[in-house]
Design a protein around this motif. Structure first.
Motif, PDB file in Angstrom:
ATOM      1  N   UNK A 118       0.547  -0.287   6.172  1.00  0.00           N
ATOM      2  CA  UNK A 118      -0.829  -0.787   6.158  1.00  0.00           C
ATOM      3  C   UNK A 118      -0.837  -2.213   5.594  1.00  0.00           C
ATOM      4  N   UNK A 119      -1.585  -3.094   6.256  1.00  0.00           N
ATOM      5  CA  UNK A 119      -1.741  -4.463   5.789  1.00  0.00           C
ATOM      6  C   UNK A 119      -3.188  -4.686   5.360  1.00  0.00           C
ATOM      7  N   UNK A 120      -3.458  -4.748   4.051  1.00  0.00           N
ATOM      8  CA  UNK A 120      -4.833  -4.931   3.580  1.00  0.00           C
ATOM      9  C   UNK A 120      -5.487  -6.221   4.058  1.00  0.00           C
ATOM     10  N   UNK A 121      -4.700  -7.162   4.576  1.00  0.00           N
ATOM     11  CA  UNK A 121      -5.289  -8.377   5.113  1.00  0.00           C
ATOM     12  C   UNK A 121      -6.232  -8.044   6.272  1.00  0.00           C
TER      13      UNK A 121
ATOM     14  N   UNK B 173       0.868  -1.169   0.000  1.00  0.00           N
ATOM     15  CA  UNK B 173       0.000   0.000   0.000  1.00  0.00           C
ATOM     16  C   UNK B 173       0.909   1.224   0.000  1.00  0.00           C
ATOM     17  N   UNK B 174       0.830   1.998  -1.086  1.00  0.00           N
ATOM     18  CA  UNK B 174       1.705   3.159  -1.244  1.00  0.00           C
ATOM     19  C   UNK B 174       0.872   4.418  -1.375  1.00  0.00           C
TER      20      UNK B 174
ATOM     21  N   UNK C 164      -2.198   3.598  -3.684  1.00  0.00           N
ATOM     22  CA  UNK C 164      -1.936   2.549  -4.677  1.00  0.00           C
ATOM     23  C   UNK C 164      -1.759   1.225  -3.941  1.00  0.00           C
ATOM     24  N   UNK C 165      -2.557   0.236  -4.333  1.00  0.00           N
ATOM     25  CA  UNK C 165      -2.524  -1.083  -3.692  1.00  0.00           C
ATOM     26  C   UNK C 165      -2.259  -2.116  -4.780  1.00  0.00           C
TER      27      UNK C 165
ATOM     28  N   UNK D 248      -8.073   2.777   8.123  1.00  0.00           N
ATOM     29  CA  UNK D 248      -7.149   3.072   7.024  1.00  0.00           C
ATOM     30  C   UNK D 248      -6.405   4.339   7.449  1.00  0.00           C
ATOM     31  N   UNK D 249      -5.351   4.163   8.231  1.00  0.00           N
ATOM     32  CA  UNK D 249      -4.612   5.285   8.802  1.00  0.00           C
ATOM     33  C   UNK D 249      -3.138   5.196   8.442  1.00  0.00           C
TER      34      UNK D 249
END
Length: 174
Positions: free
Chosen positions: A84-87, A64-65, A136-137, A114-115
């Motif tokens: 950030x870990x989208x999991x 996550x950028x 960007x993910x 989402x911080x």
């Protein structure tokens, strides 16, 4: 018997549209609050909420950028990796007695954090001015610039295909 939830987003559409939109993961940005102003040597702060309205989880590793894009001259900053870990963006829980997960926007229990905070120097030389903030993910092993980037399911024009990123806010660099 399975309890079905009414979702006004799908008023007048077939059940197939609802199921199509729930297969896999489907991310919707629910809240977004970025630093209104940030100094060139300061820290960009962002607090938001995201909801996975799909029934699937994110399994593969994703990076996550954050990218800054000038509103005046088109300058695009370095893409800065966040922690950030989208999991963590899990879908809503299955309801009692096998009821379908409640993926409606009103189910704020299914909203996930989402911080991030990023030192401005990580973006490179960012001159004073107004900037859009993009998220960007994608797969960290992907070699091409914008292949397999995750696009949010929000309505409107928040997707930037050139960056492979989602518009999540704006800020003014002082």
């Amino acid at each position: 018997a399975v309890r079905v939830l009414y979702d006004p987003v799908y008023e007048g559409q077939s059940a197939l549209a609802y199921y199509r939109d729930r297969l896999g993961y489907r991310l919707v940005l629910r809240e977004a609050k970025a630093s209104e102003f940030v100094k060139q040597n300061g820290t960009l702060m962002f607090e938001g909420k995201i909801q996975n309205v799909g029934w699937g989880k994110i399994f593969n590793k994703k990076s996550v950028k954050v990218i800054l894009k000038s509103k005046s001259n088109g300058f695009v900053s370095n893409a800065v990796l966040t922690n950030i870990d989208p999991y963590d963006w899990q879908p809503a829980e299955v309801g009692p007695n096998g009821a379908m997960p409640d993926s409606r926007a009103t189910n704020t229990d299914a909203w996930r954090d989402l911080n991030f905070s990023i030192d401005m120097d990580a973006f490179g030389e960012v001159t004073p001015g107004d900037y859009d903030i993009y998220l960007k993910i994608n797969d960290p092993k992907e070699q091409s610039a914008n292949k397999r980037c995750i696009r949010f399911a929000n309505k409107g024009n928040s997707w930037n295909a050139d960056l492979g990123a989602n518009l999540i806010g704006s800020t003014t660099v002082l």
